[in-house]
Scaffold this active site. Structure first.
Site, mmCIF file in Angstrom:
data_model
loop_
_atom_site.group_PDB
_atom_site.id
_atom_site.type_symbol
_atom_site.label_atom_id
_atom_site.label_comp_id
_atom_site.label_asym_id
_atom_site.label_seq_id
_atom_site.Cartn_x
_atom_site.Cartn_y
_atom_site.Cartn_z
ATOM 1 N N LYS A 162 91.231 43.588 17.962
ATOM 2 C CA LYS A 162 90.881 42.185 17.406
ATOM 3 C C LYS A 162 89.319 42.301 16.747
ATOM 4 O O LYS A 162 88.957 41.827 15.814
ATOM 5 C CB LYS A 162 91.267 40.972 18.106
ATOM 6 C CG LYS A 162 92.637 40.960 18.379
ATOM 7 C CD LYS A 162 92.768 39.586 19.221
ATOM 8 C CE LYS A 162 92.320 39.487 20.683
ATOM 9 N NZ LYS A 162 92.469 40.515 21.540
ATOM 10 N N GLU A 188 82.904 34.806 24.844
ATOM 11 C CA GLU A 188 83.158 36.374 24.720
ATOM 12 C C GLU A 188 81.847 37.095 25.484
ATOM 13 O O GLU A 188 81.239 36.252 25.995
ATOM 14 C CB GLU A 188 83.051 36.676 23.215
ATOM 15 C CG GLU A 188 84.282 36.576 22.444
ATOM 16 C CD GLU A 188 85.607 37.019 22.743
ATOM 17 O OE1 GLU A 188 85.486 38.258 22.854
ATOM 18 O OE2 GLU A 188 86.530 36.530 23.446
ATOM 19 N N ARG A 189 82.196 38.126 25.533
ATOM 20 C CA ARG A 189 81.018 38.936 26.510
ATOM 21 C C ARG A 189 79.826 38.947 25.745
ATOM 22 O O ARG A 189 79.680 39.404 24.392
ATOM 23 C CB ARG A 189 81.610 40.657 26.495
ATOM 24 C CG ARG A 189 82.894 40.610 27.242
ATOM 25 C CD ARG A 189 83.713 41.973 26.950
ATOM 26 N NE ARG A 189 85.000 41.979 27.283
ATOM 27 C CZ ARG A 189 86.068 41.488 26.771
ATOM 28 N NH1 ARG A 189 85.954 41.064 25.488
ATOM 29 N NH2 ARG A 189 87.283 41.683 26.906
#
Length: 475
Positions: A162, A188-189
């Site tokens: 993605k 998110e990271r």
């Protein structure tokens, strides 16, 4: 984030702290819902009011860690809601949910501050004309065309590509797209944010881009509001500067997840599968602001994590209802080496109608889907009896489908360092011509590998010539 200018100070006292949930008593007057309160040293602890408990008490969710907050501490009402910076000064910068620069550069000066809680544009201002938004990725432009000012979802489980596909779209669109791109990372990271910043700088497209991040380790209240902050910036470029905006959200599921955490902390009764009872309203409040108006368009592409690859999950079902295109990523195709790993039979677009894309494009897309669907049905027979047992006409269908599958793969610019294959940007015309020629059996004598990971179809002939030259040199 500035306080409301000249507003009289309204102060309260912390009554209880339970994780991120803080109860505060105000003796003068209660701050309205969504008001921002500050506590602690230099007001570093930020709390957003979500509930008025009674005539004296409010309950809020902390948007920052609550270490050091204790009962009896003073709380100041800022007199307004959470605000985001807008204007030219935000371009080429990276921000957190409070509009604070997190790219180690000085704070932007040329900005205004606006509330992140804004109403969607009225129906009278919305544009009714549908236009196609080209991405340069063959399988998307041919089978799942995106809408200018629409919302497209990238659905897939963990590790199917993605974020890579989203990053490739940014790279492609900023090259031939005159507007502004806003990347919103929800839960998110931090590694992904750093990599994206570095890649966009190297590609020379950062000057027309803004990044807003609410990282995984931040409290749920912060992750829940970062999407609203990014949308406020996007609305400025659409409404004030009359520019087209590309809004990329990674990952909309994390927005729903943050809402679920906030709802649980606030003591609301959970709904189906533990989701918050207000999920539909919260998601609509965000999605309805993404619209095509008479001044410009916000085109949104959203990555959607699908829990356990289950598309009947309430989070996936609610998100589907807002989208004009659904791009479904398949783990099976990824393991087969077909990148981008988009499942052409599960993916769909409301733009794929003769009135919008034209008769030729619509007819070709339908024929491609039909060919791939027939091949999917024949796979079981091939696995049991072998290809030789098929009727001649079925063998032709299989050959076309396998060549189409390979032609619809594409090397990406953002993966060049991993694959050593030069990235390709393919126009819609070239993609349609290639599919049409495969369906007419022009490439039936070509090995399937000649069509794998190429750009326009002519590259297959170049690949064949290069292969023959290499074979001649060896002999």
């Amino acid at each position: 984030m500035p306080t409301a200018g000249g507003a009289p100070a309204n102060s309260g006292v912390v009554v209880s702290v339970r994780g991120s949930v803080v109860d505060i008593r105000f003796d003068a007057h209660l701050p309205p819902i969504y008001s921002v309160l500050r506590a602690g040293v230099e007001g570093r602890i930020v709390i957003e009011v979500l509930e008025q408990r009674d005539a004296r008490h409010v309950r809020g969710i902390a948007l920052t860690p609550t270490q050091g907050l204790a009962r009896g501490m003073g709380v100041a009402d800022t007199g307004g809601p959470l605000q985001a910076p807008v204007g030219h000064g935000v371009l080429a910068r990276m921000f957190d949910v409070f509009g604070k620069a997190i790219d180690r550069l000085p704070a932007p000066s040329d900005v205004q501050w606006r509330s992140v809680h804004r109403a969607p544009p009225p129906l009278a201002r919305r544009a009714t004309h549908s236009e196609i938004f080209e991405t340069g990725i063959k399988i998307i432009d041919v089978l799942v065309p995106l809408e200018r000012g629409g919302k497209a979802g990238l659905f897939g489980g963990a590790g199917v590509g993605k974020t890579v596909l989203l990053t490739e779209m940014i790279h492609n669109m900023l090259g031939h797209h005159g507007g502004v791109s806003i990347f919103c990372g929800i839960g998110e990271r931090c590694r992904e944010g750093e990599e994206l910043y570095r890649e966009m700088t190297a590609a020379g497209v950062l000057s027309n881009m803004v990044m807003v991040f609410g990282q995984m380790n931040e409290p749920p209240g912060s992750r829940f509001r970062v999407g609203h902050a990014a949308l406020t910036m996007a609305e400025y470029f659409r409404d004030d500067e009359r520019r087209d905006v590309l809004l990329l959200i990674d990952n909309i599921y994390r927005f729903i997840q943050a809402g679920m955490e906030v709802s649980g902390l606030m003591g609301q009764m959970p709904s189906r599968l533990g989701y918050q009872p207000t999920m539909g309203t919260e998601l609509s409040g965000l999605e309805e602001r993404i619209a095509n108006t008479d001044t410009g368009a916000i085109t949104s592409i959203q990555a959607v994590y699908v829990p356990a690859d289950d598309f009947t999950d309430p989070a996936a079902v609610h998100t589907f209802s807002h989208l004009s295109a659904s791009i479904v990523l398949s783990r099976k195709r990824a393991s087969g080496g077909f990148y981008p790993a988009i499942d052409p039979l599960q993916s769909s677009s409301k733009m794929a109608t003769p009135g919008i894309v034209g008769e030729r494009h619509y007819g070709l897309a339908q024929e491609i889907r039909r060919t791939l669907a027939q091949y999917a049905e024949l796979k079981d027979i091939i696995a049991m009896l072998g290809l030789e047992q098929l009727a001649p006409e079925d063998r032709k269908v299989v050959a076309r489908a396998r060549r189409l599958e390979r032609f619809l793969t594409q090397p990406f610019f953002v993966t060049e360092q991993f694959t050593s294959l030069k990235g390709k940007l393919v126009s819609l015309k070239d993609a349609l011509d290639g599919c049409e020629r495969i369906l007419r059996d022009e490439f039936k004598d070509f090995p399937e590998s000649a069509l794998y990971m190429i750009g326009p179809i002519d590259e297959a002939q170049e690949k064949m010539k290069a292969g023959r030259l290499a074979a001649d040199a060896l002999s």
